[in-house]
Design a protein around this motif. Structure first.
Motif, PDB file in Angstrom:
ATOM      1  N   VAL B 144       1.171  -1.192   0.156  1.00 40.99           N
ATOM      2  CA  VAL B 144      -0.019   0.066   0.018  1.00 40.99           C
ATOM      3  C   VAL B 144       0.888   1.278   0.045  1.00 40.99           C
ATOM      4  O   VAL B 144       0.428   2.339   0.104  1.00 40.99           O
ATOM      5  CB  VAL B 144      -1.006   0.208   1.166  1.00 40.99           C
ATOM      6  CG1 VAL B 144      -2.005  -1.182   1.069  1.00 40.99           C
ATOM      7  CG2 VAL B 144      -0.088   0.039   2.502  1.00 40.99           C
ATOM      8  N   GLY B 160      -4.988  10.028   4.472  1.00 41.74           N
ATOM      9  CA  GLY B 160      -4.951   8.875   3.404  1.00 41.74           C
ATOM     10  C   GLY B 160      -3.961   7.590   3.790  1.00 41.74           C
ATOM     11  O   GLY B 160      -4.359   6.728   3.567  1.00 41.74           O
ATOM     12  N   GLN B 161      -2.876   8.168   4.407  1.00 44.41           N
ATOM     13  CA  GLN B 161      -1.958   7.041   5.064  1.00 44.41           C
ATOM     14  C   GLN B 161      -2.826   6.238   6.003  1.00 44.41           C
ATOM     15  O   GLN B 161      -2.465   4.902   5.880  1.00 44.41           O
ATOM     16  CB  GLN B 161      -0.840   7.744   5.646  1.00 44.41           C
ATOM     17  CG  GLN B 161      -0.034   8.387   4.591  1.00 44.41           C
ATOM     18  CD  GLN B 161       1.265   9.316   5.172  1.00 44.41           C
ATOM     19  OE1 GLN B 161       1.100   9.616   6.226  1.00 44.41           O
ATOM     20  NE2 GLN B 161       2.225   9.269   4.259  1.00 44.41           N
ATOM     21  N   LYS B 163      -5.825   5.447   6.227  1.00 41.64           N
ATOM     22  CA  LYS B 163      -6.703   4.376   5.488  1.00 41.64           C
ATOM     23  C   LYS B 163      -5.980   3.339   4.678  1.00 41.64           C
ATOM     24  O   LYS B 163      -6.382   2.317   4.770  1.00 41.64           O
ATOM     25  CB  LYS B 163      -7.744   5.335   4.419  1.00 41.64           C
ATOM     26  CG  LYS B 163      -8.744   6.121   5.177  1.00 41.64           C
ATOM     27  CD  LYS B 163      -9.602   5.208   5.651  1.00 41.64           C
ATOM     28  CE  LYS B 163     -10.837   6.234   6.202  1.00 41.64           C
ATOM     29  NZ  LYS B 163     -11.722   5.473   7.366  1.00 41.64           N
ATOM     30  N   ARG B 164      -4.753   3.593   4.366  1.00 43.81           N
ATOM     31  CA  ARG B 164      -4.030   2.479   3.763  1.00 43.81           C
ATOM     32  C   ARG B 164      -3.533   1.504   4.694  1.00 43.81           C
ATOM     33  O   ARG B 164      -3.442   0.453   4.382  1.00 43.81           O
ATOM     34  CB  ARG B 164      -2.754   3.252   2.973  1.00 43.81           C
ATOM     35  CG  ARG B 164      -3.354   3.593   1.475  1.00 43.81           C
ATOM     36  CD  ARG B 164      -2.338   4.224   0.617  1.00 43.81           C
ATOM     37  NE  ARG B 164      -1.618   5.661   0.961  1.00 43.81           N
ATOM     38  CZ  ARG B 164      -0.435   6.173   0.773  1.00 43.81           C
ATOM     39  NH1 ARG B 164       0.451   5.322   0.062  1.00 43.81           N
ATOM     40  NH2 ARG B 164      -0.277   7.288   1.055  1.00 43.81           N
ATOM     41  N   LEU B 167      -6.602  -0.589   5.475  1.00 40.96           N
ATOM     42  CA  LEU B 167      -6.514  -1.524   4.143  1.00 40.96           C
ATOM     43  C   LEU B 167      -5.732  -2.673   4.274  1.00 40.96           C
ATOM     44  O   LEU B 167      -6.155  -3.912   4.218  1.00 40.96           O
ATOM     45  CB  LEU B 167      -6.271  -0.837   2.876  1.00 40.96           C
ATOM     46  CG  LEU B 167      -6.821  -1.397   1.644  1.00 40.96           C
ATOM     47  CD1 LEU B 167      -8.362  -1.695   1.547  1.00 40.96           C
ATOM     48  CD2 LEU B 167      -6.384  -0.351   0.578  1.00 40.96           C
ATOM     49  N   PHE B 184     -12.911   6.044   1.627  1.00 42.33           N
ATOM     50  CA  PHE B 184     -12.375   7.432   1.232  1.00 42.33           C
ATOM     51  C   PHE B 184     -13.164   8.566   1.474  1.00 42.33           C
ATOM     52  O   PHE B 184     -12.753   9.588   1.090  1.00 42.33           O
ATOM     53  CB  PHE B 184     -11.956   7.260  -0.415  1.00 42.33           C
ATOM     54  CG  PHE B 184     -11.477   5.738  -0.589  1.00 42.33           C
ATOM     55  CD1 PHE B 184     -10.781   5.195   0.265  1.00 42.33           C
ATOM     56  CD2 PHE B 184     -11.788   5.194  -1.698  1.00 42.33           C
ATOM     57  CE1 PHE B 184      -9.990   3.795   0.067  1.00 42.33           C
ATOM     58  CE2 PHE B 184     -11.335   3.905  -2.092  1.00 42.33           C
ATOM     59  CZ  PHE B 184     -10.448   3.047  -1.154  1.00 42.33           C
ATOM     60  N   THR B 191      -6.403  12.161  -3.408  1.00 42.61           N
ATOM     61  CA  THR B 191      -6.278  11.198  -2.618  1.00 42.61           C
ATOM     62  C   THR B 191      -7.139   9.836  -2.770  1.00 42.61           C
ATOM     63  O   THR B 191      -6.835   8.571  -3.090  1.00 42.61           O
ATOM     64  CB  THR B 191      -5.991  11.369  -1.125  1.00 42.61           C
ATOM     65  OG1 THR B 191      -5.295  12.639  -0.895  1.00 42.61           O
ATOM     66  CG2 THR B 191      -5.563  10.268  -0.475  1.00 42.61           C
ATOM     67  N   ARG B 192      -8.493  10.228  -3.143  1.00 39.54           N
ATOM     68  CA  ARG B 192      -9.412   9.269  -3.243  1.00 39.54           C
ATOM     69  C   ARG B 192      -9.194   8.612  -4.574  1.00 39.54           C
ATOM     70  O   ARG B 192      -9.475   7.377  -4.780  1.00 39.54           O
ATOM     71  CB  ARG B 192     -10.766   9.970  -3.457  1.00 39.54           C
ATOM     72  CG  ARG B 192     -11.299  10.847  -2.125  1.00 39.54           C
ATOM     73  CD  ARG B 192     -12.556  11.525  -2.514  1.00 39.54           C
ATOM     74  NE  ARG B 192     -13.617  10.632  -2.532  1.00 39.54           N
ATOM     75  CZ  ARG B 192     -14.878  10.695  -1.967  1.00 39.54           C
ATOM     76  NH1 ARG B 192     -14.930  11.675  -1.103  1.00 39.54           N
ATOM     77  NH2 ARG B 192     -15.884   9.813  -2.190  1.00 39.54           N
ATOM     78  N   MET B 195      -6.360   6.047  -4.026  1.00 36.07           N
ATOM     79  CA  MET B 195      -6.952   4.971  -3.291  1.00 36.07           C
ATOM     80  C   MET B 195      -7.799   4.203  -3.973  1.00 36.07           C
ATOM     81  O   MET B 195      -7.682   2.898  -3.682  1.00 36.07           O
ATOM     82  CB  MET B 195      -7.680   5.759  -1.834  1.00 36.07           C
ATOM     83  CG  MET B 195      -6.862   6.297  -0.885  1.00 36.07           C
ATOM     84  SD  MET B 195      -5.606   5.343   0.093  1.00 36.07           S
ATOM     85  CE  MET B 195      -6.819   4.244   0.969  1.00 36.07           C
ATOM     86  N   LEU B 199      -7.301   0.347  -4.638  1.00 35.10           N
ATOM     87  CA  LEU B 199      -8.061  -0.598  -4.154  1.00 35.10           C
ATOM     88  C   LEU B 199      -8.230  -1.711  -5.135  1.00 35.10           C
ATOM     89  O   LEU B 199      -8.418  -3.012  -5.172  1.00 35.10           O
ATOM     90  CB  LEU B 199      -9.199  -0.001  -3.530  1.00 35.10           C
ATOM     91  CG  LEU B 199     -10.396  -1.073  -3.147  1.00 35.10           C
ATOM     92  CD1 LEU B 199     -10.017  -1.796  -2.054  1.00 35.10           C
ATOM     93  CD2 LEU B 199     -11.782  -0.159  -3.033  1.00 35.10           C
TER      94      LEU B 199
END
Ligand SMILES: Nc1ncnc2c1ncn2[C@@H]1O[C@H](COP(=O)(O)OP(=O)(O)O)[C@@H](O)[C@H]1O
Ligand SMILES: [Mg+2]
Lengths: 261, 289
Positions: B144, B160-161, B163-164, B167, B184, B191-192, B195, B199
């Motif tokens: 990621v 964002g980080q 969320k990664r 994930l 997101f 970033t969305r 991401m 994904l």
């Protein structure tokens, strides 16, 4: 603010206060120096007394006693509070039954317990440890209960979805959450451990800082009382500084300014 | 690499099995209600029937408060429906859904653990030796794009980080089902996009059943095989179910100007708009709850 500037200002405050005290107690400006010195002593007398204690070495033994009492009451109090706090937090029924008793016990002024503890545990360190325990226990206990209650629901659900069982949840979610609350009250609880020790010694003992102060008071030795208070204050500042360093290491994971108390 | 349009038959991408294929997630007429102190029960979703096939990527779109998170919680086993059944690969779900990885709407990382500790925790909990769990967690962080951030605590990472990391945390157990709740949502547009691409790349390497919740129709169309529209709550129902016949792999940045994409978007938006307006008409002033 730059740290050396801060330190300089902090030292400056001490210098000003001691100078003012010196002026009050040794000049004619505010009254007869003899009476003033009787009530307030003088900086040089107090310094001489402190110097004497450290020179003669008597202070080390007394400091050691106070430190042991405070450390024991903190460790035992915090441990008991952690165990019982967790138990209560996980068993709401039990917690509700005992709720009024816990609140009532916490409302008790601890000074009234001192003679009873002396009766039970004697004049040695354990009666002081018991007194400190009653102070530390409740602070840590309430923080543990709060910490378990305030566990983030999403973090908890996530951990469960990741396959953690009850025991693992306790270790990886509930305990760190509770500990973060306990740590945020560490300064208060350790401060109270010292208070418990000193008050206990003051009310009846044969050693410790509280004992030194009480002895000096018994002889109207104001310099001795002040010297005792100075040593106590310096002692507390040192411990507090140690706590701050420990806290920084243990709470690296928290953003700065997270629930400070 | 290129896969036939997934909307054709869900079984096509799933491993062939002799028995009639069970959907990964099967909602049968489920209703979910909440008890609210001093009031009647609040029915959040009513009579929802919905299947997600193995390997299928389904997006649920609905106005705020329509019960999207509630449905995901039911699929996760965090909530028990008042009526109807949830079945996972044909078996009625009771308790937590051990087959599912869940990406929550809110931050769900343990703040007291570093990124690598967070990612490794599920393996360690399952008894993998620590060194091995950590090594695999580092691999996932690299996948990621966070190899350099393994020792960071969550509060030092950007949204964002985080969320990664989440994930990687959810996928490391290799769950057969992935539940994602507006993963997101709070991120900025670029970033969305990144991401979303990440994904899709991960998903195309190893196709799982995905139930992806969002309020963003464009995001739903660009990612999913099927888009399901939920009506405005309370008592939300499924009011639309659209196959998305766009080829994969998709470049979701380019897709938004693709005429096929725009046509699908127009069709679905027409329906969604009425639901969104309904949702807001019940709010006298100010913001959504
Ligand atoms: N724990 C709860 N108690 C009471 N009502 C709830 C609870 N959780 C959700 N709801 C209600 O259910 C409806 C759907 O919520 P949710 O699934 O979170 O919506 P969405 O994710 O689509 O925005 C909302 O009206 C919300 O107020
Ligand atoms: Mg939601």
């Amino acid at each position: 603010m730059k740290s050396w500037l801060l330190l300089a200002l902090q030292v400056g405050v001490a210098v000003v206060l001691i100078l003012a005290w010196h002026v009050v107690s040794t000049t004619n400006l505010f009254g007869d120096p003899k009476t003033m010195a009787f009530f307030f002593s003088t900086p040089s007398d107090v310094a001489a007394q402190v110097w004497d204690w450290f020179q003669g070495g008597t202070i080390w033994y007394n400091l050691w006693i106070t430190l042991s009492e405070a450390a024991l009451s903190f460790v035992i109090g915090a441990f008991a509070a952690l165990v019982i706090g967790f138990w209560f937090a996980r068993k709401p029924m039990l917690a509700s039954v005992f709720d009024p008793y816990v609140k009532g016990a916490n409302a008790l002024p601890r000074v009234v317990l001192a003679p009873i503890f002396t009766l039970w545990f004697g004049l040695g360190i354990w009666s002081k440890v018991a007194l400190g325990f009653t102070l530390v226990f409740f602070i840590v206990f309430f923080n543990v209960v709060q910490g378990v209650k305030e566990v983030d629901r999403t973090v908890l659900s996530n951990a469960r979805m990741l396959g953690l069982n009850e025991r693992q949840l306790l270790r990886h979610v509930y305990l760190p959450s509770a500990l973060s609350w306990v740590f945020s009250s560490l300064h208060t609880s350790i401060g109270f451990a010292v208070v418990g020790a000193v008050v206990g010694e003051y009310l009846g003992s044969a050693a410790g800082l509280g004992y030194l102060i009480q002895q000096a008071e018994g002889m109207f030795d104001v310099a001795g009382v002040f010297a005792g208070m100075f040593v106590l204050a310096a002692f507390v500042i040192l411990i507090d500084w140690g706590v701050t360093i420990a806290e920084r290491r243990l709470l690296v994971w928290q953003p700065k300014g997270h629930h400070d108390t | 690499m290129s896969v036939p349009s997934p909307s054709s038959s869900p079984a096509s991408s799933a491993p062939a099995s002799s028995a009639p294929a069970h959907p990964a997630i099967g909602f049968r007429d489920i209703s979910i209600a909440f008890d609210i102190a001093g009031r009647n029960r609040f029915v959040a979703v009513q009579d929802v029937t919905l299947d997600v096939a193995e390997g299928e990527f389904v997006a649920i779109v609905g106005p705020t408060g329509s019960g999207k998170s509630t449905l995901l919680n039911a699929a996760a086993g965090l909530l028990t429906p008042a009526a109807g059944t949830v079945s996972i690969f044909g078996r009625p779900l009771s308790g937590l859904n051990a087959q599912a990885g869940y990406l929550f709407q809110q931050d769900a990382l343990m703040p007291w653990k570093t990124a690598v500790e967070n990612v490794a925790i599920s393996l360690e909990a399952a008894g993998t030796r620590r060194a091995e769990a950590r090594a695999r967690a580092r691999d996932w962080l690299a996948r990621v794009g966070l190899a350099a951030f393994a020792e960071r605590y969550p509060h030092t990472l950007s949204g964002g980080q985080r969320k990664r990391v989440a994930l990687a945390q959810a996928l490391i157990r290799d769950p057969r089902i992935i539940l994602m709740d507006e993963p997101f949502g709070p991120l900025d547009a670029q970033t969305r996009l990144i991401m979303g691409e990440l994904l899709l790349r991960l998903w195309s390497e190893n196709r799982k059943a995905v139930l992806f919740v969002t309020h963003d129709l464009e995001e739903a169309i660009s990612l999913a095989d099927r888009v399901v529209i939920l009506s405005a709550g309370p008592a939300a129902r499924v009011v639309g179910d659209f196959p998305i016949a766009l080829d994969r792999p998709r470049d979701i940045g380019e897709l938004k100007v693709d005429p096929a994409f725009l046509a699908i978007h127009r069709d679905i938006w027409h329906l969604l708009k009425t639901e969104v307006l309904k949702a807001y008409s019940e709010i006298p002033t100010g913001d959504a709850p």
